[in-house]
Scaffold this active site. Structure first.
Site, PDB file in Angstrom:
ATOM      1  N   SER A  73       0.770  -1.182   0.086  1.00  0.00           N
ATOM      2  CA  SER A  73       0.041  -0.019   0.117  1.00  0.00           C
ATOM      3  C   SER A  73       0.945   1.227   0.099  1.00  0.00           C
ATOM      4  O   SER A  73       1.548   1.352  -1.023  1.00  0.00           O
ATOM      5  CB  SER A  73      -0.995  -0.216   1.263  1.00  0.00           C
ATOM      6  OG  SER A  73      -1.816   1.034   1.052  1.00  0.00           O
TER       7      SER A  73
ATOM      8  N   ASP B 218      -9.809  -4.241  -5.571  1.00  0.00           N
ATOM      9  CA  ASP B 218      -9.487  -3.374  -4.302  1.00  0.00           C
ATOM     10  C   ASP B 218     -10.292  -2.182  -4.271  1.00  0.00           C
ATOM     11  O   ASP B 218     -10.396  -1.252  -5.172  1.00  0.00           O
ATOM     12  CB  ASP B 218      -7.952  -2.762  -4.771  1.00  0.00           C
ATOM     13  CG  ASP B 218      -7.197  -2.213  -3.386  1.00  0.00           C
ATOM     14  OD1 ASP B 218      -7.979  -1.686  -2.597  1.00  0.00           O
ATOM     15  OD2 ASP B 218      -5.962  -2.409  -3.443  1.00  0.00           O
TER      16      ASP B 218
ATOM     17  N   HIS C 160      -8.131  -5.083  -0.669  1.00  0.00           N
ATOM     18  CA  HIS C 160      -6.827  -4.276  -0.431  1.00  0.00           C
ATOM     19  C   HIS C 160      -6.075  -4.926   0.729  1.00  0.00           C
ATOM     20  O   HIS C 160      -6.275  -5.045   1.841  1.00  0.00           O
ATOM     21  CB  HIS C 160      -7.323  -2.780   0.245  1.00  0.00           C
ATOM     22  CG  HIS C 160      -6.030  -1.863   0.198  1.00  0.00           C
ATOM     23  ND1 HIS C 160      -5.342  -1.404  -0.816  1.00  0.00           N
ATOM     24  CD2 HIS C 160      -5.478  -1.375   1.350  1.00  0.00           C
ATOM     25  CE1 HIS C 160      -4.571  -0.641  -0.339  1.00  0.00           C
ATOM     26  NE2 HIS C 160      -4.194  -0.721   0.867  1.00  0.00           N
TER      27      HIS C 160
END
Length: 338
Positions: free
Chosen positions: A145, A272, A300
């Site tokens: 991320s 996501d 995610h």
């Protein structure tokens, strides 16, 4: 430039029926999956600006690679995805270095700053130190991320020079276009994630303001209802940006992807909830050194499989199989059976 060899065959991610929803994947990956805690060795590293980072370490065999792991927004070296990959790497005899970004570990950092999405200089000095400590072994890195964006930004800025410090990389669930992602997190159910992040971000802002009163507008920061408002009032002034718009534009890794020359895997789930489709890179725009792996599901930083209990082993195996392309094919990992 020659195109890199294709990764070994790897089964696509296929979650159980109750894990098909992207929000379930995301929340399960962050909260519900149980991942054993590695037996970390904790260290404090002094930073070039006279601050410090808290580091978690695993020591492997001297002739085996070292893997540096960069966590995501409001994560830490204790995040389940970091634990899962660290455990899998340790099982291969690898060493692991897992920094807590500033203020993400148990201790609050001492400088008038926190961590931010575009802090590629932080990535640089960490990987420089890793190379100094492991000069004779293969060195890999993986980011998740926000940590993936930081790593990819550094790779793009360095170009060919990155290969001095690192041999192969992977990035998972990267927010390539921070403006697109930030705005997407204000829509529908995605607002839940923005509000979740704001809870802990505001606590850190309050603690930092107590250290350095007047450094930014605390009242406006605590009143923020979106990540854009928080970044306008706190993150941008703390780190030298005019506002959230400039912070997000200058920190996004997307424009730098064509300059990456280190072999790199981009693992993304097409469902996501953080990522609008227009924020994803297109395959034809990527250089030969980048392998783009779009999975239909995964949420995610999820990729959670199994029935009960749910398991977090698909993603570590996928990443390790890619990283190990520079090793003997006889060391290829195997997917546990359902």
């Amino acid at each position: 430039m020659l195109r890199l060899p294709a990764p070994p065959a790897h089964p696509p991610f296929s979650p159980s029926f109750w894990l098909r929803n992207p929000h379930v994947q995301t929340i399960c990956g962050a909260r519900w999956v149980s991942v054993p805690l590695p037996v970390w060795r904790q260290e404090i590293w002094s930073s070039p600006d006279e601050d410090f980072l808290q580091i978690e370490r695993l020591t492997g065999a001297p002739d085996q690679p070292v893997l540096t792991l960069f966590h995501g927004l409001e994560g830490s070296a204790e995040s389940p995805y970091i634990r899962a990959l660290a455990n899998a790497a340790q099982a291969l005899g690898w060493s692991v270095v897992a920094p807590h970004f500033r203020a993400c570990g148990p201790l609050l950092n001492t400088r008038p700053r926190l961590y931010h999405a575009g802090d590629s200089p932080e990535i640089h000095w960490i990987l420089q130190r890793v190379r100094a400590e492991y000069p004779q072994t293969l060195r890999y890195a993986a980011g998740f991320s926000l940590g993936g964006n930081m790593l990819l930004k550094w790779l793009g800025e360095q170009g060919d020079e990155a290969l001095q410090w690192i041999d192969r990389c992977a990035a998972v669930a990267t927010p390539f276009d921070l403006t697109a992602v930030g705005d997407h997190l204000t829509q529908g159910l995605n607002r839940f994630y923005g509000r979740h992040f704001l809870t802990t971000l505001k606590a850190k802002a309050r603690a930092k303001h107590a250290q350095f009163p007047g450094l930014f507008d605390l009242e406006a920061t605590l009143a923020a209802r979106t990540l854009r408002q928080f970044d306008d009032h706190c993150m941008a002034p703390l780190h030298g940006f005019r506002d959230a718009g400039e912070y997000w534009e200058r920190s996004s890794c997307l424009p730098l992807l064509p300059h990456i020359r280190c072999p790199t895997l981009l693992l993304q789930a097409q469902d996501d909830p953080f990522m609008p489709p227009h924020g994803l890179p297109s395959r034809h725009a990527l250089p030969p050194d980048i392998t783009l792996d779009f999975q239909a599901r995964g949420g995610h930083v999820g990729f959670i499989s199994g029935l009960l209990p749910p398991r977090a082993d698909w993603m570590p195996v996928r990443l390790l199989n890619y990283l190990k392309l520079s090793l003997s094919s006889s060391q290829t990992c195997h997917i546990p059976s359902e």
